[in-house]
Design an enzyme around this catalytic site. Structure first.
Site, PDB file in Angstrom:
ATOM      1  N   VAL A  17      13.470  35.533  26.712  1.00  0.00           N
ATOM      2  CA  VAL A  17      13.711  34.652  25.720  1.00  0.00           C
ATOM      3  C   VAL A  17      13.025  33.243  25.971  1.00  0.00           C
ATOM      4  O   VAL A  17      12.285  32.769  24.994  1.00  0.00           O
ATOM      5  CB  VAL A  17      15.066  34.280  25.512  1.00  0.00           C
ATOM      6  CG1 VAL A  17      15.665  33.185  24.584  1.00  0.00           C
ATOM      7  CG2 VAL A  17      15.989  35.595  25.179  1.00  0.00           C
ATOM      8  N   LYS A  37       3.224  41.979  29.433  1.00  0.00           N
ATOM      9  CA  LYS A  37       4.286  42.446  30.508  1.00  0.00           C
ATOM     10  C   LYS A  37       3.544  43.598  31.407  1.00  0.00           C
ATOM     11  O   LYS A  37       3.369  44.712  30.897  1.00  0.00           O
ATOM     12  CB  LYS A  37       5.412  43.046  29.862  1.00  0.00           C
ATOM     13  CG  LYS A  37       6.486  43.546  30.537  1.00  0.00           C
ATOM     14  CD  LYS A  37       7.467  42.530  30.997  1.00  0.00           C
ATOM     15  CE  LYS A  37       8.670  43.015  31.751  1.00  0.00           C
ATOM     16  NZ  LYS A  37       9.494  41.868  31.790  1.00  0.00           N
ATOM     17  N   ASP A  50       9.972  44.127  26.637  1.00  0.00           N
ATOM     18  CA  ASP A  50      10.239  42.607  26.600  1.00  0.00           C
ATOM     19  C   ASP A  50       9.088  42.181  25.802  1.00  0.00           C
ATOM     20  O   ASP A  50       9.290  41.302  25.142  1.00  0.00           O
ATOM     21  CB  ASP A  50      10.199  42.294  28.008  1.00  0.00           C
ATOM     22  CG  ASP A  50      11.390  42.467  28.960  1.00  0.00           C
ATOM     23  OD1 ASP A  50      12.295  42.936  28.259  1.00  0.00           O
ATOM     24  OD2 ASP A  50      11.378  42.557  29.957  1.00  0.00           O
ATOM     25  N   GLY A 110       6.672  38.203  34.281  1.00  0.00           N
ATOM     26  CA  GLY A 110       7.164  39.221  35.385  1.00  0.00           C
ATOM     27  C   GLY A 110       8.267  39.896  35.187  1.00  0.00           C
ATOM     28  O   GLY A 110       8.899  39.954  33.954  1.00  0.00           O
TER      29      GLY A 110
END
Length: 239
Positions: A17, A37, A50, A110
């Site tokens: 987020v 990612k 993500d 990460g």
């Protein structure tokens, strides 16, 4: 700041987020953004990861995954158990540099904390940051226990000659307790780096249009936002 590494003091503390908020704030300034990612774990092929979630919230960014492993484990462990090739820090650095040649900002998110292993040789996100010469933004929780974990993370960065850019609280509660309120003042001292934002709890559940409109209010000017640490802290001053 063409490449920014986003790490956390642990898992499930709001890195994705925060990454989305960083991307939204940069897009609002007219910048082009990629979200990288390196290792996505815990998802099967075809499930949104993500990077895709950051793009959903932030808007027109370029989402890139280097590797995906099905079990929700540390990347090195998940790769080994799946019989798959792990991602290595030098591969992360090469991918980030390629994206930086085509985008104004590359956000590298990460997995878990800073020293979670990517490969069997012990390579980590910190190693990728060192290879890139890129600063690292640390995402931390608000409450009790965050001071020690944040200090350990920034110490580990400095031990590797990597600059901690600052700290963002990944999920600021609607009703912060005493520890959270005190941590607003204590986090910068413990980290040796400024507090650069506080993303409200539940921000990831906002409609994307509202998320994009409000993201600049959660991040400091160093991160293309409008958030002011002094004014925010004054509103939650501990008695």
């Amino acid at each position: 700041m063409g490449i920014l590494i986003v790490t956390g003091t642990g898992t499930e503390i709001g890195k994705t987020v925060v990454t989305a908020a960083l991307a939204a704030a940069a897009l609002a300034r007219g910048r082009t953004v990629a979200v990288l990612k390196p290792a996505q774990t815990g998802l099967e092929p075809g499930e949104p990861g993500d990077a895709a979630e950051a793009a959903r919230l932030a808007g027109p960014v370029t989402p890139v995954e280097l590797a995906r492993f099905p079990e929700p484990l540390a990347p090195a462990t998940a790769a080994r158990r799946a019989g798959m090739t792990p991602v290595r820090p030098d591969e992360v650095a090469v991918a980030a540099e390629k994206l930086a040649a085509e985008h104004d900002l590359v956000l590298v998110e990460g997995a878990g904390g800073l020293l979670v292993r990517f490969d069997e040789h012990g390579g980590t996100l910190a190693d990728a940051a060192r290879l890139l010469g890129a600063p690292v933004l640390v995402v931390a929780p608000a409450g009790l226990g965050t001071l020690n974990a944040t200090a350990l993370t920034t110490e580990a960065l400095r031990a590797r000659d990597v600059r901690p850019l600052g700290v963002v609280i990944g999920s600021w509660p609607a009703a912060p307790d005493l520890a959270a309120r005190c941590n607003l003042a204590d986090l910068p001292d413990m980290a040796g780096a400024p507090l650069l934002g506080a993303v409200p709890a539940g921000a990831g559940a906002l409609p994307p249009e509202r998320f994009r409109a409000e993201a600049v209010r959660w991040l400091a000017p160093e991160l293309a936002g409008e958030w002011d640490a002094t004014a925010f802290g004054a509103g939650f001053a501990a008695p």
